[in-house]
Design a protein around this motif. Structure first.
Motif, mmCIF file in Angstrom:
data_model
loop_
_atom_site.group_PDB
_atom_site.id
_atom_site.type_symbol
_atom_site.label_atom_id
_atom_site.label_comp_id
_atom_site.label_asym_id
_atom_site.label_seq_id
_atom_site.Cartn_x
_atom_site.Cartn_y
_atom_site.Cartn_z
ATOM 1 N N VAL A 1 0.857 -1.191 0.000
ATOM 2 C CA VAL A 1 0.000 0.000 0.000
ATOM 3 C C VAL A 1 0.891 1.238 0.000
ATOM 4 O O VAL A 1 1.769 1.382 0.854
ATOM 5 N N GLY A 2 0.668 2.113 -0.970
ATOM 6 C CA GLY A 2 1.462 3.331 -1.065
ATOM 7 C C GLY A 2 2.877 3.089 -1.538
ATOM 8 O O GLY A 2 3.836 3.468 -0.865
ATOM 9 N N PRO A 3 3.065 2.450 -2.707
ATOM 10 C CA PRO A 3 4.419 2.130 -3.180
ATOM 11 C C PRO A 3 5.229 3.342 -3.613
ATOM 12 O O PRO A 3 6.450 3.275 -3.701
ATOM 13 N N GLY A 4 4.541 4.455 -3.912
ATOM 14 C CA GLY A 4 5.268 5.623 -4.397
ATOM 15 C C GLY A 4 5.990 5.300 -5.693
ATOM 16 O O GLY A 4 5.414 4.740 -6.619
ATOM 17 N N THR A 5 7.271 5.624 -5.747
ATOM 18 C CA THR A 5 8.046 5.374 -6.966
ATOM 19 C C THR A 5 8.692 3.991 -6.969
ATOM 20 O O THR A 5 9.448 3.667 -7.883
ATOM 21 N N GLY A 6 8.439 3.189 -5.928
ATOM 22 C CA GLY A 6 8.837 1.785 -5.975
ATOM 23 C C GLY A 6 10.105 1.391 -5.247
ATOM 24 O O GLY A 6 10.635 0.304 -5.488
#
Length: 322
Positions: free
Chosen positions: A72-77
């Motif tokens: 949840v909420g990976p952003g840019t990975g």
């Protein structure tokens, strides 16, 4: 659930050129602290930039090669790529379409691309697939909805490694008698074993948040206890309204006795029991508190077992909380 906010400007609200000039340094300083590519503050999200911290979080999950992971909420990975190294498959739920696009580009053309699915949208409303483990750098504004959604998901995940604002994390692991023991603590610990794992300083994120963060391990109890959450939470709502006040005092608060009498009459009707025309609900409550030795007790010192015993005693006489 509070909404994340973002700065919005209109011509009518622009300051004069002179004022703008005097504030240019402050504005420049403020913008430099923000993510230069994505307005992550709009979603209450802070990208984890320290690769060592990301690696440690993944290691704490003890992933198996057969695991399907929900992130949840990976952003840019930054976390995602490390999870993909160890897991069979990752489903990432991301609110910001631009960050989801960046994550897609990051794995494009690589073997990991086939192991990654991205759901763009609100985690609280998203339809979730099967997963064994959840790992999350949690956007602050969905901390509470996230943990209760995970605990109500079926089948239950094996473990969840979750990063929260430090104070929220400490409330999750608090024990009865401690300063942070609360209704949240009791509700979560009824359904899961929660362990504190590590502290993560604000400088490990971009943009840096105003507060420190902590990582906890949440292992759902499987099978879960045979207790309706609404009942347990309803009792907690009364007791923790003033955690240091006596249990008797909280039950005597305005509106509590009439609410319990209404619930009792509903219960009697649903179970085809005779309903007394005149019932002394106050006396019924006081009798239960006296028999269980909780009249002078305080919620601040009552653990989950204490709360369950009191709930059971109320149920025995037909008093319900939802």
């Amino acid at each position: 659930m509070p909404r994340a906010t973002s700065d919005r400007f209109s011509r009518a609200h622009q300051s004069s050129a002179k004022a703008s000039s005097s504030k240019s340094k402050d504005a420049s300083s403020s913008s430099s602290a923000r993510n230069p590519i994505f307005n992550t503050e709009r979603f209450g999200q802070h990208i984890l930039k320290n690769p060592q911290v990301a690696q440690t979080i993944v290691e704490k999950a003890n992933l198996r090669p057969t695991d399907k992971v929900l992130e949840v909420g990976p952003g840019t990975g930054n976390l995602t790529v490390k999870i993909l190294e160890q897991a069979k498959h990752v489903t990432a739920v991301e609110m910001d379409p631009r960050m989801a696009a960046e994550l897609t580009k990051r794995v494009q053309g690589k073997p990991e691309q086939r192991k990654l699915d991205i759901i763009i949208g609100d985690f609280v409303k998203a339809e979730l697939p099967y997963f064994d483990v959840c790992i999350s750098n949690t956007p602050y504004q969905i901390s509470s909805p996230l943990i209760f959604r995970l605990l109500s998901h079926r089948p239950l995940p094996r473990v969840c490694i979750l990063m929260f604002q430090r104070e929220f994390a400490l409330r999750l692991v608090a024990t009865a008698g401690s300063a942070l023991w609360s209704r949240l603590s009791a509700n979560v610990q009824l359904y899961a074993k929660v362990d504190y794992l590590m502290h993560v300083g604000k400088n490990n994120f971009r943009p840096a948040p105003m507060v420190e963060s902590s990582v906890v391990r949440v292992a759902p109890r499987d099978p879960p206890p045979p207790v309706r959450f609404e009942e347990f939470d309803g009792l907690g709502r009364i007791l923790f309204s003033r955690r240091n006040k006596t249990v008797h005092g909280n039950f005597m608060a305005k509106g509590v006795i009439p609410m319990l009498e209404k619930n009792w009459r509903t219960y009697c009707s649903e179970t085809d029991q005779m309903v007394e025309n005149e019932v002394d609900m106050k006396a019924k409550v006081e009798e239960v508190l006296e028999q269980t030795g909780n009249t002078e007790n305080r919620a601040a010192k009552m653990d989950v077992d204490d709360l369950l015993k009191l709930l059971y005693a109320f149920h025995k006489v037909g008093i319900h909380f939802a």
